[in-house]
Design a protein around this motif. Structure first.
Motif, PDB file in Angstrom:
ATOM      1  N   GLU A 243       0.823  -1.202   0.000  1.00 31.75           N
ATOM      2  CA  GLU A 243       0.000   0.000   0.000  1.00 31.75           C
ATOM      3  C   GLU A 243       0.864   1.264   0.000  1.00 31.75           C
ATOM      4  O   GLU A 243       2.039   1.231   0.363  1.00 31.75           O
ATOM      5  CB  GLU A 243      -0.906   0.011   1.227  1.00 31.75           C
ATOM      6  CG  GLU A 243      -1.893  -1.142   1.286  1.00 31.75           C
ATOM      7  CD  GLU A 243      -2.812  -1.047   2.488  1.00 31.75           C
ATOM      8  OE1 GLU A 243      -2.765  -0.005   3.185  1.00 31.75           O
ATOM      9  OE2 GLU A 243      -3.565  -2.001   2.730  1.00 31.75           O
ATOM     10  N   ILE A 244       0.231   2.350  -0.400  1.00 24.91           N
ATOM     11  CA  ILE A 244       0.862   3.664  -0.265  1.00 24.91           C
ATOM     12  C   ILE A 244       0.712   4.090   1.191  1.00 24.91           C
ATOM     13  O   ILE A 244      -0.396   4.196   1.693  1.00 24.91           O
ATOM     14  CB  ILE A 244       0.197   4.689  -1.191  1.00 24.91           C
ATOM     15  CG1 ILE A 244       0.292   4.233  -2.648  1.00 24.91           C
ATOM     16  CG2 ILE A 244       0.850   6.061  -1.021  1.00 24.91           C
ATOM     17  CD1 ILE A 244      -0.462   5.120  -3.614  1.00 24.91           C
ATOM     18  N   ILE A 264       1.798  -1.742  -6.883  1.00 28.21           N
ATOM     19  CA  ILE A 264       1.201  -1.162  -5.673  1.00 28.21           C
ATOM     20  C   ILE A 264      -0.301  -1.431  -5.642  1.00 28.21           C
ATOM     21  O   ILE A 264      -0.985  -1.311  -6.656  1.00 28.21           O
ATOM     22  CB  ILE A 264       1.509   0.337  -5.615  1.00 28.21           C
ATOM     23  CG1 ILE A 264       3.017   0.523  -5.392  1.00 28.21           C
ATOM     24  CG2 ILE A 264       0.727   1.032  -4.520  1.00 28.21           C
ATOM     25  CD1 ILE A 264       3.488   1.939  -5.515  1.00 28.21           C
ATOM     26  N   SER A 265      -0.792  -1.774  -4.462  1.00 23.77           N
ATOM     27  CA  SER A 265      -2.207  -2.126  -4.295  1.00 23.77           C
ATOM     28  C   SER A 265      -2.742  -1.453  -3.030  1.00 23.77           C
ATOM     29  O   SER A 265      -2.095  -0.601  -2.448  1.00 23.77           O
ATOM     30  CB  SER A 265      -2.349  -3.650  -4.213  1.00 23.77           C
ATOM     31  OG  SER A 265      -1.573  -4.153  -3.134  1.00 23.77           O
ATOM     32  N   MET A 268      -7.064   3.663  -2.774  1.00 24.54           N
ATOM     33  CA  MET A 268      -6.717   5.084  -2.665  1.00 24.54           C
ATOM     34  C   MET A 268      -7.064   5.555  -1.252  1.00 24.54           C
ATOM     35  O   MET A 268      -8.115   6.149  -1.012  1.00 24.54           O
ATOM     36  CB  MET A 268      -7.490   5.889  -3.712  1.00 24.54           C
ATOM     37  CG  MET A 268      -7.217   5.481  -5.145  1.00 24.54           C
ATOM     38  SD  MET A 268      -5.688   6.189  -5.768  1.00 24.54           S
ATOM     39  CE  MET A 268      -6.113   7.929  -5.806  1.00 24.54           C
ATOM     40  N   LEU A 283      -0.169   7.496 -10.718  1.00 21.60           N
ATOM     41  CA  LEU A 283      -0.195   6.149 -10.128  1.00 21.60           C
ATOM     42  C   LEU A 283      -0.550   5.095 -11.169  1.00 21.60           C
ATOM     43  O   LEU A 283      -0.871   3.961 -10.812  1.00 21.60           O
ATOM     44  CB  LEU A 283      -1.216   6.100  -8.985  1.00 21.60           C
ATOM     45  CG  LEU A 283      -1.038   7.114  -7.853  1.00 21.60           C
ATOM     46  CD1 LEU A 283      -2.151   6.975  -6.835  1.00 21.60           C
ATOM     47  CD2 LEU A 283       0.319   6.946  -7.180  1.00 21.60           C
ATOM     48  N   ASN A 286      -0.750   0.210 -11.998  1.00 27.98           N
ATOM     49  CA  ASN A 286      -0.601  -0.484 -10.722  1.00 27.98           C
ATOM     50  C   ASN A 286      -1.920  -1.195 -10.405  1.00 27.98           C
ATOM     51  O   ASN A 286      -2.983  -0.686 -10.754  1.00 27.98           O
ATOM     52  CB  ASN A 286      -0.301   0.505  -9.586  1.00 27.98           C
ATOM     53  CG  ASN A 286       1.133   0.939  -9.534  1.00 27.98           C
ATOM     54  OD1 ASN A 286       2.024   0.164  -9.217  1.00 27.98           O
ATOM     55  ND2 ASN A 286       1.377   2.211  -9.852  1.00 27.98           N
ATOM     56  N   ILE A 288      -3.945  -1.076  -8.042  1.00 22.48           N
ATOM     57  CA  ILE A 288      -4.375  -0.378  -6.828  1.00 22.48           C
ATOM     58  C   ILE A 288      -5.756  -0.833  -6.388  1.00 22.48           C
ATOM     59  O   ILE A 288      -6.012  -1.074  -5.208  1.00 22.48           O
ATOM     60  CB  ILE A 288      -4.349   1.144  -7.060  1.00 22.48           C
ATOM     61  CG1 ILE A 288      -2.888   1.610  -7.206  1.00 22.48           C
ATOM     62  CG2 ILE A 288      -5.010   1.886  -5.904  1.00 22.48           C
ATOM     63  CD1 ILE A 288      -2.727   3.070  -7.511  1.00 22.48           C
ATOM     64  N   THR A 311      -5.467   1.042 -13.252  1.00 24.23           N
ATOM     65  CA  THR A 311      -5.205   0.780 -11.834  1.00 24.23           C
ATOM     66  C   THR A 311      -6.282  -0.097 -11.196  1.00 24.23           C
ATOM     67  O   THR A 311      -6.322  -0.225  -9.970  1.00 24.23           O
ATOM     68  CB  THR A 311      -5.094   2.105 -11.047  1.00 24.23           C
ATOM     69  OG1 THR A 311      -6.249   2.919 -11.323  1.00 24.23           O
ATOM     70  CG2 THR A 311      -3.842   2.862 -11.423  1.00 24.23           C
TER      71      THR A 311
END
Length: 409
Positions: A243-244, A264-265, A268, A283, A286, A288, A311
């Motif tokens: 994660e971010i 990256i997952s 948001m 982003l 990815n 996400i 994403t």
């Protein structure tokens, strides 16, 4: 600092520095060091008898210390049109490390062949510059391979470390995180692998971090929330996952966040504080996933470029995006978004590109003819099989590409 390409006034007594002497050992060290990079044919004593005065060397800068000229900057390689090319068998000679006032060194378009194995930055005596060197740059040297010297971490005055488009490899040295005065850390376009060391998040004076175009893996360190001076943050085109971190929203000065082309997952979920300087959020590419409805768009109200293409996003496109008054580019293409496309997006006066193609959007478009004329082919809405536009409102000359007409009913 004075460039040797011009006359300048220096010293405590404002004396004219052109006539200042140069220590003989410094001059000899300069000639030998450059000869190691350029080849034995280069004869500095004949060509440049006064290298800090009336016969300056391209790429060499000097300054006065205690009344004498010393070398402070050295740029090697094809930097200027009249720069001397590097020798195929260039080397670090011991005299290079005797330039005791050297602050900046760069090698650009210099180490071209993979066979230039004699040029090793790993075994070089970088510790000699531990109290003087402020900037190191190796740019566009496809023959430069191997790991980053661990001794780089001993250069306590280093402010800029730039390693771009070489073939350096291995893990990122942990002791780079000890360079507390570092303001620019750019190591893009190499073959670095492994995780990003957590102590890179303690570089509190860092303004630019660019580790893009490598093979880095693992998750983003939670310590990155401490990079509060950061302006540009680019980790794109790696193999990063997870994660971010929510701490990213602590970066109040950040203008660019580019994490595109990774793994990256986690949705948001990172903007829990106002990121009032962020202008570009990229982003794309990815996994996400998640939706856009619960993201705090008011926290990134100055955003100009928003690229969330490919994403895995689902759900509807929130109408609140139309409140991003500075938005110029909006990329939401190649997702799983559904619902209608709000006509309020046309109220974004600065918007010049809108891509929503490759989704599951439905209904008829309600934008004005002026909007289609303004956007042209920069409005992409094709491959939304249940999306259409009313032919009566849209002349043939400005119809959006790849969309069907709405039925009369």
């Amino acid at each position: 600092m004075c460039s040797v390409l011009s006359h300048c006034i220096n010293g405590d007594n404002n004396e004219v520095s052109v006539g200042a002497p140069m220590v003989k050992t410094e001059q000899e060290a300069l000639y030998s060091a450059i000869q190691g990079f350029m080849g034995n044919w280069w004869n500095g004593s004949d060509l440049y008898p006064d290298p800090c005065g009336w016969t300056p060397i391209q790429g060499v800068s000097c300054d006065i210390f205690d009344g004498f000229w010393y070398i402070t900057d050295l740029s090697i390689g094809q930097i200027y049109d009249n720069s001397l090319p590097c020798a195929p068998n260039l080397e670090f000679r011991p005299q290079f490390f005797q330039l005791t006032h050297l602050k900046s060194v760069s090698f650009s378009n210099c180490i071209i062949s993979p066979n230039q194995a004699t040029f090793s930055i790993q075994t070089a005596n970088w510790d000699s510059f531990s109290s003087t060197l402020e900037s190191i740059e190796f740019r566009s040297n496809p023959g430069l391979s191997g790991p980053i010297p661990a001794t780089f971490g001993n250069l306590k005055k280093l402010q800029s470390l730039v390693l771009i488009d070489n073939r350096l490899s291995g893990n990122l040295p942990v002791n780079i995180g000890n360079l507390t005065h570092l303001k620019r850390l750019v190591m893009s376009g190499n073959l670095f692998t492994g995780k990003i060391p957590e102590n890179y998040g303690y570089l509190s004076e860092l303004l630019i971090m660019d580790l893009s175009r490598n093979l880095l893996s693992g998750s983003l360190p939670l310590t990155f929330g401490g990079l509060t001076s950061l302006l540009k943050f680019d980790l794109s085109m790696n193999q990063l996952e997870g994660e971010i971190p929510c701490g990213i929203s602590n970066l109040k000065n950040l203008t660019l966040l580019d994490l595109s082309n990774n793994k990256i997952s986690g949705g948001m979920n990172f903007a829990d504080q106002e990121m009032n300087s962020l202008e570009e959020l990229i982003l794309s590419n990815n996994p996400i996933n998640g939706d856009l409805m619960n993201f705090n768009w008011q926290k990134v109200y100055k955003i100009m470029v928003l690229d969330l293409s490919n994403t895995g996003l689902t759900g509807m496109i929130p109408e609140s995006i139309s409140n991003l008054k500075n938005l110029r580019f909006l990329g939401l293409n190649d997702n799983k978004l559904s619902g209608n496309l709000s006509p309020k997006l046309a109220e974004l006066r600065n918007l010049t590109a809108l891509y929503v193609n490759g989704n599951n959007l439905t209904g008829d478009l309600k934008f004005s003819r002026e909007f289609y004329q303004k956007m042209g082919r920069r409005f992409g809405a094709w491959n939304n099989f249940n999306l259409c536009f009313p032919v009566a409102k849209v002349p043939v000359s400005v119809r959006p590409f790849g969309l069907k007409l709405c039925s009369d009913s």
